[in-house]
Scaffold this motif. Structure first.
Motif, PDB file in Angstrom:
ATOM      1  N   THR A   1       0.838  -1.191   0.000  1.00  0.00           N
ATOM      2  CA  THR A   1       0.000   0.000   0.000  1.00  0.00           C
ATOM      3  C   THR A   1       0.876   1.245   0.000  1.00  0.00           C
ATOM      4  OG1 THR A   1      -1.799   1.158   1.152  1.00  0.00           O
ATOM      5  CG2 THR A   1      -0.145   0.073   2.529  1.00  0.00           C
ATOM      6  N   LYS A   2       0.314   2.361  -0.473  1.00  0.00           N
ATOM      7  CA  LYS A   2       1.071   3.613  -0.555  1.00  0.00           C
ATOM      8  C   LYS A   2       0.956   4.459   0.716  1.00  0.00           C
ATOM      9  CE  LYS A   2       2.310   3.247  -4.977  1.00  0.00           C
ATOM     10  NZ  LYS A   2       1.591   2.033  -5.374  1.00  0.00           N
ATOM     11  N   PHE A   3       0.010   4.105   1.589  1.00  0.00           N
ATOM     12  CA  PHE A   3      -0.190   4.879   2.824  1.00  0.00           C
ATOM     13  C   PHE A   3      -0.601   3.939   3.938  1.00  0.00           C
ATOM     14  CE2 PHE A   3      -3.249   6.903   5.706  1.00  0.00           C
ATOM     15  CZ  PHE A   3      -2.475   7.933   6.236  1.00  0.00           C
ATOM     16  N   TYR A   4      -0.027   4.192   5.126  1.00  0.00           N
ATOM     17  CA  TYR A   4      -0.402   3.348   6.262  1.00  0.00           C
ATOM     18  C   TYR A   4      -0.070   4.075   7.563  1.00  0.00           C
ATOM     19  CZ  TYR A   4      -1.262  -0.967   8.864  1.00  0.00           C
ATOM     20  OH  TYR A   4      -1.779  -1.917   9.700  1.00  0.00           O
ATOM     21  N   LYS A   5      -0.999   3.953   8.523  1.00  0.00           N
ATOM     22  CA  LYS A   5      -0.799   4.509   9.866  1.00  0.00           C
ATOM     23  C   LYS A   5      -0.778   3.363  10.868  1.00  0.00           C
ATOM     24  CE  LYS A   5      -2.830   8.527  10.917  1.00  0.00           C
ATOM     25  NZ  LYS A   5      -3.856   9.580  11.123  1.00  0.00           N
ATOM     26  N   ALA A   6       0.031   3.523  11.901  1.00  0.00           N
ATOM     27  CA  ALA A   6       0.124   2.473  12.913  1.00  0.00           C
ATOM     28  C   ALA A   6       0.502   3.085  14.252  1.00  0.00           C
ATOM     29  CB  ALA A   6       1.153   1.417  12.510  1.00  0.00           C
ATOM     30  N   THR A   7       0.216   2.341  15.323  1.00  0.00           N
ATOM     31  CA  THR A   7       0.608   2.723  16.679  1.00  0.00           C
ATOM     32  C   THR A   7       1.310   1.541  17.318  1.00  0.00           C
ATOM     33  OG1 THR A   7      -1.237   4.262  16.939  1.00  0.00           O
ATOM     34  CG2 THR A   7      -0.195   3.447  18.954  1.00  0.00           C
TER      35      THR A   7
ATOM     36  N   ASN B   1       3.029   6.878  17.645  1.00  0.00           N
ATOM     37  CA  ASN B   1       2.212   6.854  16.437  1.00  0.00           C
ATOM     38  C   ASN B   1       3.086   7.159  15.218  1.00  0.00           C
ATOM     39  OD1 ASN B   1      -0.187   6.602  18.083  1.00  0.00           O
ATOM     40  ND2 ASN B   1       0.014   8.808  18.506  1.00  0.00           N
ATOM     41  N   GLY B   2       2.805   6.504  14.109  1.00  0.00           N
ATOM     42  CA  GLY B   2       3.601   6.744  12.915  1.00  0.00           C
ATOM     43  C   GLY B   2       2.828   6.458  11.647  1.00  0.00           C
ATOM     44  N   LEU B   3       3.363   6.929  10.525  1.00  0.00           N
ATOM     45  CA  LEU B   3       2.756   6.675   9.228  1.00  0.00           C
ATOM     46  C   LEU B   3       3.801   6.859   8.143  1.00  0.00           C
ATOM     47  CD1 LEU B   3       2.265   9.564   7.503  1.00  0.00           C
ATOM     48  CD2 LEU B   3       0.514   9.875   9.250  1.00  0.00           C
ATOM     49  N   PHE B   4       3.468   6.339   6.951  1.00  0.00           N
ATOM     50  CA  PHE B   4       4.253   6.649   5.769  1.00  0.00           C
ATOM     51  C   PHE B   4       3.307   6.971   4.636  1.00  0.00           C
ATOM     52  CE2 PHE B   4       3.502   2.077   5.138  1.00  0.00           C
ATOM     53  CZ  PHE B   4       3.103   2.045   3.807  1.00  0.00           C
ATOM     54  N   GLN B   5       3.799   7.732   3.685  1.00  0.00           N
ATOM     55  CA  GLN B   5       3.054   8.058   2.470  1.00  0.00           C
ATOM     56  C   GLN B   5       4.019   7.985   1.302  1.00  0.00           C
ATOM     57  OE1 GLN B   5      -0.497   9.633   1.803  1.00  0.00           O
ATOM     58  NE2 GLN B   5       0.305   8.508   0.043  1.00  0.00           N
TER      59      GLN B   5
ATOM     60  N   LEU C   1       8.081   9.614   5.901  1.00  0.00           N
ATOM     61  CA  LEU C   1       7.761   8.839   7.096  1.00  0.00           C
ATOM     62  C   LEU C   1       7.806   9.782   8.278  1.00  0.00           C
ATOM     63  CD1 LEU C   1       9.076   5.374   8.161  1.00  0.00           C
ATOM     64  CD2 LEU C   1       9.465   7.318   9.673  1.00  0.00           C
ATOM     65  N   ARG C   2       6.826   9.640   9.156  1.00  0.00           N
ATOM     66  CA  ARG C   2       6.863  10.452  10.377  1.00  0.00           C
ATOM     67  C   ARG C   2       6.333   9.652  11.557  1.00  0.00           C
ATOM     68  NH1 ARG C   2       1.876  13.232  11.628  1.00  0.00           N
ATOM     69  NH2 ARG C   2       0.353  13.188   9.934  1.00  0.00           N
ATOM     70  N   TYR C   3       6.800  10.040  12.739  1.00  0.00           N
ATOM     71  CA  TYR C   3       6.302   9.437  13.964  1.00  0.00           C
ATOM     72  C   TYR C   3       6.352  10.466  15.075  1.00  0.00           C
ATOM     73  CZ  TYR C   3      11.108   8.923  15.728  1.00  0.00           C
ATOM     74  OH  TYR C   3      12.390   9.175  16.164  1.00  0.00           O
ATOM     75  N   GLU C   4       5.552  10.250  16.110  1.00  0.00           N
ATOM     76  CA  GLU C   4       5.574  11.133  17.275  1.00  0.00           C
ATOM     77  C   GLU C   4       5.077  10.329  18.482  1.00  0.00           C
ATOM     78  OE1 GLU C   4       3.827  12.393  14.459  1.00  0.00           O
ATOM     79  OE2 GLU C   4       2.025  11.255  14.933  1.00  0.00           O
ATOM     80  N   ILE C   5       5.594  10.686  19.633  1.00  0.00           N
ATOM     81  CA  ILE C   5       5.169  10.035  20.866  1.00  0.00           C
ATOM     82  C   ILE C   5       3.733  10.440  21.180  1.00  0.00           C
ATOM     83  CG2 ILE C   5       5.953  11.893  22.385  1.00  0.00           C
ATOM     84  CD1 ILE C   5       6.927   9.717  24.325  1.00  0.00           C
ATOM     85  N   ALA C   6       3.008   9.590  21.866  1.00  0.00           N
ATOM     86  CA  ALA C   6       1.618   9.879  22.225  1.00  0.00           C
ATOM     87  C   ALA C   6       1.541  11.187  23.003  1.00  0.00           C
ATOM     88  CB  ALA C   6       1.043   8.740  23.053  1.00  0.00           C
ATOM     89  N   GLY C   7       0.572  12.024  22.634  1.00  0.00           N
ATOM     90  CA  GLY C   7       0.383  13.305  23.309  1.00  0.00           C
ATOM     91  C   GLY C   7       1.158  14.447  22.704  1.00  0.00           C
ATOM     92  N   PHE C   8       2.002  14.185  21.711  1.00  0.00           N
ATOM     93  CA  PHE C   8       2.781  15.258  21.090  1.00  0.00           C
ATOM     94  C   PHE C   8       1.862  16.150  20.272  1.00  0.00           C
ATOM     95  CE2 PHE C   8       5.390  17.067  17.688  1.00  0.00           C
ATOM     96  CZ  PHE C   8       6.445  17.587  18.419  1.00  0.00           C
TER      97      PHE C   8
END
Length: 318
Positions: free
Chosen positions: A66-72, A81-85, A125-132
């Motif tokens: 897939t070209k896009f996906y979000k995950a925790t 939390n993170g995702l790629f596009q 690609l990006r990610y951030e800690i919960a609550g950011f």
């Protein structure tokens, strides 16, 4: 001796081809920009290191389908939390390669930051800690305005028409992605995969407004917002048939082609030089082989002794 000359001819032909292939295949994985939070994980080598690894493993595994996906990954305040596009015109294998590269670069570029964004030519690609606290969807993250300015009349009208095509394209059920050429203007636009059609259109319109205000009469621009981006380049002589976005600063689509041409010239020169050197030095040629691999190749004898151009081992080119 005829066999040896045939071998040299093949070598001369292959060297520039290898240089050209390597130069072109890396474009999608080239870095455009990075964004790193100014705060690091507390005790990264504790729970966060494994949590982040699990997140990357999930994203990479999904990027081949897939070209896009979000995950925790993780739970509660320790979750990440993170995702790629990936760009909409990438193949599945190129998408997977790009996402893997971005994940590998994140720590090198940002250390142990609690929030990271790595934008490559072909994906981000990006990610951030919960609550950011995340940036708003239309916040300007990065821009590049070409150094060349449009001259003469007609540029504004052509650009506006081309950008209108981007707005229509991303909102017409194309998964928030559009690329094309319009009257010598090459354009590309993409939204984050989970935006609705209406939100995607609004984001792209914001990007267009920022391009006009930030870049003015520049013939090329890249505008990256939190949830979408656009890029365009005006080609006064017409859009090249093999155009693809290389996102170089200055004139988009120019620098990478120059590097490819140089690589071909250098590769060809190296092959010719090697052929000439061998013709001067070689006295005799024998055919030997690796029994285990069933590979046969020339063994050259020079005045200084034997010269073996290849060895009995498997080679891999990435």
């Amino acid at each position: 001796m005829e066999l040896f000359k045939s071998f040299l001819l093949l070598l001369i032909l292959l060297i520039p081809a290898v240089f050209s292939t390597v130069g072109s295949s890396s474009d999608k994985n080239d870095l455009v920009y990075k964004g790193c939070a100014n705060q690091d994980f507390q005790d990264f080598n504790g729970i966060y290191k494994q949590t982040l690894k699990n997140l990357f493993d999930t994203l990479i595994s999904q990027s081949s389908t897939t070209k896009f996906y979000k995950a925790t990954s993780g739970e509660g305040q320790s979750a990440i939390n993170g995702l790629f596009q990936c760009r909409g015109d990438l193949s599945n294998s190129d998408c997977a390669s790009c996402v893997k590269k971005a994940s590998e670069m994140s720590e090198k570029l940002c250390g142990h930051s609690i929030a990271v964004r790595v934008q490559l030519n072909g994906c981000y690609l990006r990610y951030e800690i919960a609550g950011f606290r995340e940036a708003s969807g239309t916040e300007l993250l990065y821009k590049v305005c070409g150094s060349t300015r449009a001259s003469g009349t007609g540029f504004d009208d052509r650009l506006n028409s081309a950008l209108d095509e981007v707005v229509k394209g991303v909102g017409s059920g194309n998964s928030g992605f559009y690329t094309g050429g319009y009257e010598s203007v090459y354009v590309l636009g993409q939204c984050e995969g989970d935006l609705s059609s209406g939100d995607c259109v609004n984001c792209v319109k914001n990007a267009i407004d920022k391009a006009k205000s930030e870049c003015g009469a520049s013939i090329s621009a890249q505008i990256y917002l939190q949830e979408c981006y656009i890029t365009y380049t005006y080609y006064p002589s017409g859009v090249p048939t093999n155009t693809s976005p290389s996102f170089s600063s200055g004139s988009v689509g120019t620098r990478k082609n120059t590097q490819k041409t140089v690589a071909i010239i250098i590769g060809g020169a190296a092959g010719i030089g090697l052929g000439i050197a061998c013709l001067i030095l070689v006295d005799e040629i024998y055919i030997v082989g690796c029994k285990e691999e069933k590979i046969w190749f020339p063994l050259l004898r020079t005045p200084a002794g034997f010269f073996l151009p290849m060895f009995c081992k498997k080679l891999s080119i990435s």
